[in-house]
Write a protein that holds these residues in place. Structure first.
Motif, PDB file in Angstrom:
ATOM      1  N   SER A   1       0.811  -1.221   0.000  1.00 29.52           N
ATOM      2  CA  SER A   1       0.000   0.000   0.000  1.00 29.52           C
ATOM      3  C   SER A   1       0.842   1.268   0.000  1.00 29.52           C
ATOM      4  N   ASP A   2       2.148   1.157   0.220  1.00 26.17           N
ATOM      5  CA  ASP A   2       3.001   2.336   0.080  1.00 26.17           C
ATOM      6  C   ASP A   2       3.000   2.810  -1.376  1.00 26.17           C
ATOM      7  N   ILE A   3       2.934   1.865  -2.308  1.00 23.20           N
ATOM      8  CA  ILE A   3       2.791   2.210  -3.727  1.00 23.20           C
ATOM      9  C   ILE A   3       1.464   2.932  -3.943  1.00 23.20           C
ATOM     10  N   SER A   4       0.402   2.346  -3.422  1.00 23.39           N
ATOM     11  CA  SER A   4      -0.949   2.896  -3.594  1.00 23.39           C
ATOM     12  C   SER A   4      -1.036   4.304  -3.029  1.00 23.39           C
ATOM     13  N   HIS A   5      -0.516   4.491  -1.835  1.00 26.41           N
ATOM     14  CA  HIS A   5      -0.613   5.782  -1.158  1.00 26.41           C
ATOM     15  C   HIS A   5       0.156   6.863  -1.910  1.00 26.41           C
ATOM     16  N   ALA A   6       1.324   6.515  -2.419  1.00 26.91           N
ATOM     17  CA  ALA A   6       2.120   7.488  -3.172  1.00 26.91           C
ATOM     18  C   ALA A   6       1.377   7.946  -4.428  1.00 26.91           C
ATOM     19  N   ILE A   7       0.727   7.008  -5.103  1.00 27.02           N
ATOM     20  CA  ILE A   7      -0.049   7.360  -6.293  1.00 27.02           C
ATOM     21  C   ILE A   7      -1.198   8.285  -5.922  1.00 27.02           C
ATOM     22  N   GLN A   8      -1.970   7.917  -4.930  1.00 24.30           N
ATOM     23  CA  GLN A   8      -3.140   8.716  -4.548  1.00 24.30           C
ATOM     24  C   GLN A   8      -2.752  10.136  -4.130  1.00 24.30           C
ATOM     25  N   THR A   9      -1.743  10.258  -3.284  1.00 28.13           N
ATOM     26  CA  THR A   9      -1.381  11.592  -2.804  1.00 28.13           C
ATOM     27  C   THR A   9      -0.831  12.464  -3.933  1.00 28.13           C
ATOM     28  N   THR A  10      -0.113  11.864  -4.854  1.00 23.73           N
ATOM     29  CA  THR A  10       0.394  12.624  -5.998  1.00 23.73           C
ATOM     30  C   THR A  10      -0.746  13.145  -6.856  1.00 23.73           C
ATOM     31  N   VAL A  11      -1.717  12.284  -7.117  1.00 29.57           N
ATOM     32  CA  VAL A  11      -2.853  12.652  -7.974  1.00 29.57           C
ATOM     33  C   VAL A  11      -3.731  13.705  -7.300  1.00 29.57           C
ATOM     34  N   GLU A  12      -4.134  13.431  -6.083  1.00 33.43           N
ATOM     35  CA  GLU A  12      -5.062  14.329  -5.405  1.00 33.43           C
ATOM     36  C   GLU A  12      -4.405  15.658  -5.060  1.00 33.43           C
ATOM     37  N   GLY A  13      -3.100  15.663  -4.876  1.00 37.37           N
ATOM     38  CA  GLY A  13      -2.383  16.902  -4.627  1.00 37.37           C
ATOM     39  C   GLY A  13      -2.412  17.851  -5.807  1.00 37.37           C
ATOM     40  N   GLN A  14      -2.758  17.323  -6.997  1.00 37.80           N
ATOM     41  CA  GLN A  14      -2.848  18.162  -8.187  1.00 37.80           C
ATOM     42  C   GLN A  14      -4.296  18.370  -8.640  1.00 37.80           C
ATOM     43  N   GLY A  15      -5.239  17.993  -7.783  1.00 34.35           N
ATOM     44  CA  GLY A  15      -6.635  18.302  -8.045  1.00 34.35           C
ATOM     45  C   GLY A  15      -7.374  17.305  -8.902  1.00 34.35           C
ATOM     46  N   PHE A  16      -6.796  16.122  -9.108  1.00 31.93           N
ATOM     47  CA  PHE A  16      -7.454  15.088  -9.890  1.00 31.93           C
ATOM     48  C   PHE A  16      -7.887  13.944  -8.968  1.00 31.93           C
ATOM     49  N   SER A  17      -8.529  12.926  -9.539  1.00 26.11           N
ATOM     50  CA  SER A  17      -9.012  11.814  -8.723  1.00 26.11           C
ATOM     51  C   SER A  17      -8.534  10.480  -9.294  1.00 26.11           C
ATOM     52  N   VAL A  18      -8.308   9.538  -8.382  1.00 29.05           N
ATOM     53  CA  VAL A  18      -7.836   8.203  -8.759  1.00 29.05           C
ATOM     54  C   VAL A  18      -9.026   7.254  -8.886  1.00 29.05           C
ATOM     55  N   VAL A  19      -9.095   6.541  -9.994  1.00 28.20           N
ATOM     56  CA  VAL A  19     -10.136   5.529 -10.176  1.00 28.20           C
ATOM     57  C   VAL A  19      -9.958   4.441  -9.124  1.00 28.20           C
ATOM     58  N   ARG A  20     -11.052   4.075  -8.475  1.00 30.84           N
ATOM     59  CA  ARG A  20     -10.976   3.093  -7.381  1.00 30.84           C
ATOM     60  C   ARG A  20     -11.528   1.725  -7.767  1.00 30.84           C
ATOM     61  N   ALA A  21     -12.294   1.668  -8.832  1.00 32.05           N
ATOM     62  CA  ALA A  21     -12.930   0.407  -9.224  1.00 32.05           C
ATOM     63  C   ALA A  21     -11.983  -0.503  -9.988  1.00 32.05           C
ATOM     64  N   LEU A  22     -10.812  -0.005 -10.364  1.00 31.89           N
ATOM     65  CA  LEU A  22      -9.855  -0.761 -11.161  1.00 31.89           C
ATOM     66  C   LEU A  22      -8.479  -0.661 -10.513  1.00 31.89           C
ATOM     67  N   VAL A  23      -7.688  -1.713 -10.642  1.00 34.36           N
ATOM     68  CA  VAL A  23      -6.405  -1.772  -9.931  1.00 34.36           C
ATOM     69  C   VAL A  23      -5.322  -2.352 -10.834  1.00 34.36           C
ATOM     70  N   GLY A  24      -4.065  -2.176 -10.408  1.00 32.70           N
ATOM     71  CA  GLY A  24      -2.962  -2.884 -11.025  1.00 32.70           C
ATOM     72  C   GLY A  24      -2.918  -4.328 -10.531  1.00 32.70           C
ATOM     73  N   HIS A  25      -1.831  -5.037 -10.871  1.00 36.89           N
ATOM     74  CA  HIS A  25      -1.831  -6.486 -10.621  1.00 36.89           C
ATOM     75  C   HIS A  25      -0.429  -7.051 -10.700  1.00 36.89           C
ATOM     76  N   GLY A  26      -0.279  -8.241 -10.133  1.00 35.10           N
ATOM     77  CA  GLY A  26       0.918  -9.014 -10.383  1.00 35.10           C
ATOM     78  C   GLY A  26       0.930  -9.521 -11.816  1.00 35.10           C
ATOM     79  N   ILE A  27       2.106  -9.929 -12.285  1.00 39.09           N
ATOM     80  CA  ILE A  27       2.239 -10.380 -13.675  1.00 39.09           C
ATOM     81  C   ILE A  27       3.442 -11.316 -13.778  1.00 39.09           C
ATOM     82  N   GLY A  28       3.411 -12.199 -14.772  1.00 38.97           N
ATOM     83  CA  GLY A  28       4.521 -13.133 -14.969  1.00 38.97           C
ATOM     84  C   GLY A  28       4.136 -14.209 -15.959  1.00 38.97           C
TER      85      GLY A  28
END
Length: 248
Positions: A141-168
């Motif tokens: 969640s440190d990844i998640s939090h960094a993304i959210q604070t960066t986005v919201e700090g510039q007046g935009f919003s982060v989509v919550r219904a969709l997420v990243g994922h593991g891959i391989g």
């Protein structure tokens, strides 16, 4: 956890993702039908002995996702044309030798508005803020939090219904990687974890809905959305961005 041999195989598929995105960028212009992007990327990947990972994935009808303006993700390329001032997200997945790579960039079509320029810049900045937290000892969640604070700090919003994922060995693997949340939660990050980190950022509300085609996710308020994504491996040192375009 991915072993070194697996990371090398992923590196090969991810290199093709980066090259395919560069090809798409070279084609984007006002008047271009989005189906041309799909056709040319598919042709390129076939020529390199790789497979477009999205084609027929859970029934998806195209080789790549092309999402324009208020389309957040999973846009289906077709006969519609790009116009001056549009923004277009191109999301490409590649399977090569049994391993996957996945990345997205959102491009300007000609000259775009200042608000759209800010949206693209903020989303890209959020991606790299998240990647910077992809280090051994941090929590997911440190990844998640960094993304959210960066986005919201510039007046935009982060989509919550969709997420990243593991891959391989699969296009989508655990763990899910949200783009919002409190820090210091979730699993500890360990060497060899491979993640597709992908902020999806709306100019207005974070709320989204899916069109009747069953795939295309759009903003509820009709305002533009941007999407940037990289496939990243956690190492003992700096995060390893496998889908980085090393030509720029």
């Amino acid at each position: 956890m991915k072993k070194e041999r697996e990371i090398e195989l992923m590196r090969a598929s991810c290199r093709l993702v980066a090259e395919a995105l560069a090809l798409a960028e070279s084609l984007i212009r006002p008047g271009l039908r989005t189906e041309v992007l799909d056709r040319e990327v598919a042709r390129f990947l076939r020529g390199r002995g790789a497979r477009a990972a999205f084609k027929n994935y859970k029934g998806f009808p195209a080789h790549i996702c092309v999402s324009v303006n208020d389309e957040v993700v999973h846009g289906i390329p077709g006969r519609s044309c790009l116009h001056e001032g549009d923004i277009v997200g191109v999301d490409i997945g590649v399977e090569l030798a049994g391993y996957y790579g996945d990345a997205c960039k959102t491009f300007a079509v000609g000259e775009i508005s200042a608000d759209k320029q800010r949206l693209l810049a903020a989303t890209r900045q959020a991606l790299y803020a998240g990647i910077a937290q992809a280090r051994v000892g941090n929590r997911l969640s440190d990844i998640s939090h960094a993304i959210q604070t960066t986005v919201e700090g510039q007046g935009f919003s982060v989509v919550r219904a969709l997420v990243g994922h593991g891959i391989g060995r699969y296009l989508h693997e655990p763990p899910p990687v949200p783009n919002f949340g409190a820090p210091n939660r979730g699993p500890r990050l360990r060497p060899g974890m491979a993640l597709a980190i992908e902020p999806m950022v709306n100019m207005g509300s974070y709320e989204v809905t899916t069109l009747n085609d069953g795939w295309t996710v759009v903003t509820k308020d009709g305002l533009p959305s941007a999407h940037f994504e990289h496939t990243v491996v956690i190492t003992e040192g700096e995060p390893l961005i496998l889908t980085e375009d090393l030509t720029v």
